[in-house]
Motif scaffolding. Structure first.
Motif, PDB file in Angstrom:
ATOM      1  N   TYR A 179       0.851  -1.062   0.031  1.00 22.40           N
ATOM      2  CA  TYR A 179       0.100  -0.071  -0.087  1.00 22.40           C
ATOM      3  C   TYR A 179       0.880   1.144   0.044  1.00 22.40           C
ATOM      4  CZ  TYR A 179      -4.237   2.861   1.427  1.00 22.40           C
ATOM      5  OH  TYR A 179      -5.175   3.667   1.579  1.00 22.40           O
ATOM      6  N   GLN A 180       0.625   2.016  -0.921  1.00 22.31           N
ATOM      7  CA  GLN A 180       1.581   3.465  -0.834  1.00 22.31           C
ATOM      8  C   GLN A 180       1.803   3.942   0.255  1.00 22.31           C
ATOM      9  OE1 GLN A 180       3.116   4.421  -3.459  1.00 22.31           O
ATOM     10  NE2 GLN A 180       2.295   3.775  -5.398  1.00 22.31           N
TER      11      GLN A 180
ATOM     12  N   THR B  29      -0.620   9.688  -2.623  1.00 20.22           N
ATOM     13  CA  THR B  29      -1.152   8.411  -3.439  1.00 20.22           C
ATOM     14  C   THR B  29      -2.363   8.961  -4.238  1.00 20.22           C
ATOM     15  OG1 THR B  29      -0.217   6.734  -1.934  1.00 20.22           O
ATOM     16  CG2 THR B  29      -2.171   6.371  -3.256  1.00 20.22           C
TER      17      THR B  29
ATOM     18  N   ASP C 139       2.558  -0.119 -13.122  1.00 22.77           N
ATOM     19  CA  ASP C 139       2.936   0.108 -12.178  1.00 22.77           C
ATOM     20  C   ASP C 139       4.069  -0.363 -11.466  1.00 22.77           C
ATOM     21  OD1 ASP C 139       3.530   1.600  -9.744  1.00 22.77           O
ATOM     22  OD2 ASP C 139       1.767   1.596  -8.726  1.00 22.77           O
TER      23      ASP C 139
ATOM     24  N   CYS D 157       8.253   4.393 -10.033  1.00 26.05           N
ATOM     25  CA  CYS D 157       8.938   4.659  -8.735  1.00 26.05           C
ATOM     26  C   CYS D 157      10.541   4.729  -9.188  1.00 26.05           C
ATOM     27  CB  CYS D 157       8.687   3.653  -7.868  1.00 26.05           C
ATOM     28  SG  CYS D 157       9.225   2.040  -8.003  1.00 26.05           S
TER      29      CYS D 157
ATOM     30  N   MET E 132       6.626  11.565  -3.725  1.00 24.50           N
ATOM     31  CA  MET E 132       5.716  10.760  -2.985  1.00 24.50           C
ATOM     32  C   MET E 132       6.843  10.546  -1.490  1.00 24.50           C
ATOM     33  SD  MET E 132       3.198   9.480  -4.115  1.00 24.50           S
ATOM     34  CE  MET E 132       2.720   7.914  -3.212  1.00 24.50           C
TER      35      MET E 132
ATOM     36  N   GLU F 231       8.501   9.800  -7.858  1.00 28.49           N
ATOM     37  CA  GLU F 231       7.616   8.994  -8.697  1.00 28.49           C
ATOM     38  C   GLU F 231       7.180   9.971  -9.802  1.00 28.49           C
ATOM     39  OE1 GLU F 231       5.023   6.130  -7.677  1.00 28.49           O
ATOM     40  OE2 GLU F 231       6.637   5.449  -5.765  1.00 28.49           O
TER      41      GLU F 231
END
Length: 459
Positions: free
Chosen positions: A285-286, A292, A384, A411, A438, A446
């Motif tokens: 989970y980010q 996010t 992603d 990322c 991020m 990112e």
């Protein structure tokens, strides 16, 4: 072999740039030297530590002329702790530097000098943003220490405060540090593979306030377990989940395979926008919930869905982007190599009453062709991938089936640029790139890239 500088030489240089990990770069007769703790534009005295064929490393001795962007880091363990690299650079300048780093790889690796790279979308308040902390324990001189690893080592920098993690994580690591010895609980020693408590993991749901605590232990048997659970509950009344993870392996991998619920539920609930997600101890989970939402909204904007499109989400994880897309698409197909993540994605779709998604576990380069063989046609592909970028076979799959639009969430700007070059050579055109911050105060950035199919390359 002779170099422009020699080991142990002390010289004065001007810093020209920053590396991808935040070190300053100076050049002596074209020979690059990397110096941690320096900023572009600064004149500094350095001590040359190591010289290799193409570059060398040096230690900062003295700042002769500081950068106007230099600030005093608020963290007392910066830069010894390896968690942040850029606290000595003003936040506004961090965003400028991150955009520059993306622009550089777009020019140098992707060979796309004309593709727009927009200003980085940053945070109004770039502190206390991490919703997950993984905190190691050790004992040094008969005293329990906890904090974060020194850069490129497994030596813990002892601290009670981390300004980029939640206050709940600070409170718990400090409390446990002083209570473990009273309870007779030994910390894990990775050199001898002895001791009990290995890591503390704290996850906080930003929207609901729910907190999960995970205690990673070397054994299933957990002495003073009830006392520890009670201490955590006293310290954090909003804790809703306390888990034990058993990791018996002699490894530096943080978590093992066995999870035991000690208190409450085995998941916490969070929301991104109006979409709810169940987050387990293992869920990806980010880390930054505020950004996010910015990142996923950017992906949604680039997808520009009308409700008629069928979308495939490669590397879908627990379905975070998929469920965002599903609200504006005809159908969304998510694929992820981790089976547990796919189970989480299906459960999250049910949690939100979203019925136009299909999730399947396996390598994207195998599952996507299978879907095409079943007669599916995809209008938009969202990827992603991890830091290493897209799998080579997945890129080949994309260039075989050629969805009309690609939204690439990355990322790692370097591997993004590499993959964009491959996709460009296969008939796609990169329209623009939007960086999103991020991880404030780190060197990471990112990006979301938007590509359109413009021609079918000759095979």
């Amino acid at each position: 072999m002779s170099f422009a500088v020699n080991k142990n030489e002390k010289i004065r240089v001007t810093i020209e740039d920053l590396t991808h990990d935040g070190a300053g770069v100076a050049k002596v007769e074209g020979y690059p030297l990397f110096i941690q703790g320096t900023l572009p534009g600064e004149t500094v005295d350095i001590h040359v530590l190591k010289t290799l064929k193409k570059y060398g490393f040096a230690k900062l001795l003295n700042i002769v002329e500081p950068s106007s962007s230099r600030v005093t880091p608020p963290c007392h363990v910066f830069p010894t702790c390896g968690g942040c690299q850029l606290q000595h650079l003003s936040y506004e300048s961090q965003l400028i530097q991150k955009r520059k780093s993306v622009r550089d790889v777009m020019d140098r690796i992707a060979k796309l000098p004309d593709v727009p790279v927009h200003e980085v979308k940053g945070m109004d308040d770039p502190w206390r943003y991490r919703n997950k902390s993984q905190i190691p324990f050790d004992t040094e001189n008969d005293r329990v220490i906890t904090g974060f690893y020194k850069a490129r080592t497994h030596h813990i920098v002892d601290t009670d405060v981390c300004l980029i993690q939640t206050k709940e994580a600070d409170e718990l690591m400090t409390m446990l540090k002083y209570k473990l010895q009273q309870l007779g609980i030994e910390t894990y020693d990775e050199h001898t593979h002895k001791g009990m408590l290995r890591h503390l993991i704290v996850r906080k749901a930003r929207q609901t306030g729910q907190v999960m605590v995970v205690l990673v232990t070397r054994h299933r048997k957990f002495p003073q377990k009830d006392a520890v659970v009670e201490l955590i509950q006293q310290q954090l009344p909003n804790v809703t989940s306390i888990m034990q993870n058993v990791n018996t392996a002699n490894t530096n991998v943080i978590m093992g395979n066995e999870m035991i619920t000690l208190y409450g539920a085995d998941v916490i609930i969070d929301r991104i926008g109006d979409t709810e997600f169940e987050i387990s101890a293992r869920s990806f989970y980010q880390i930054n919930p505020v950004q996010t939402e910015v990142l996923y909204q950017q992906a949604l904007d680039y997808a520009n869905l009308t409700g008629n499109e069928t979308v495939v989400d490669a590397y879908c994880g627990i379905g975070t982007i998929s469920l965002f897309l599903a609200k504006q698409a005809k159908e969304v197909y998510g694929v992820e190599i981790v089976p547990q993540a796919i189970e989480d994605a299906k459960r999250n779709a049910e949690l939100n009453n979203i019925t136009n998604t299909r999730f399947e576990a396996g390598p994207a380069e195998e599952i996507i062709p299978k879907w095409y063989a079943q007669g599916k046609q995809f209008d938009v592909l969202v990827v992603d991938p991890p830091r290493k970028g897209c799998d080579e076979k997945l890129l080949e799959t994309i260039l075989t089936y050629k969805p009309k639009k690609i939204v690439y969430v990355s990322c790692n700007p370097g591997t993004l640029a590499r993959d964009l070059r491959i996709l460009e050579d296969g008939g796609y055109r990169t329209k623009e790139v939007q960086p999103v911050d991020m991880f404030p105060h780190s060197s990471h950035v990112e990006c979301v890239a938007w590509l359109e199919l413009t021609y079918v390359a000759q095979q």
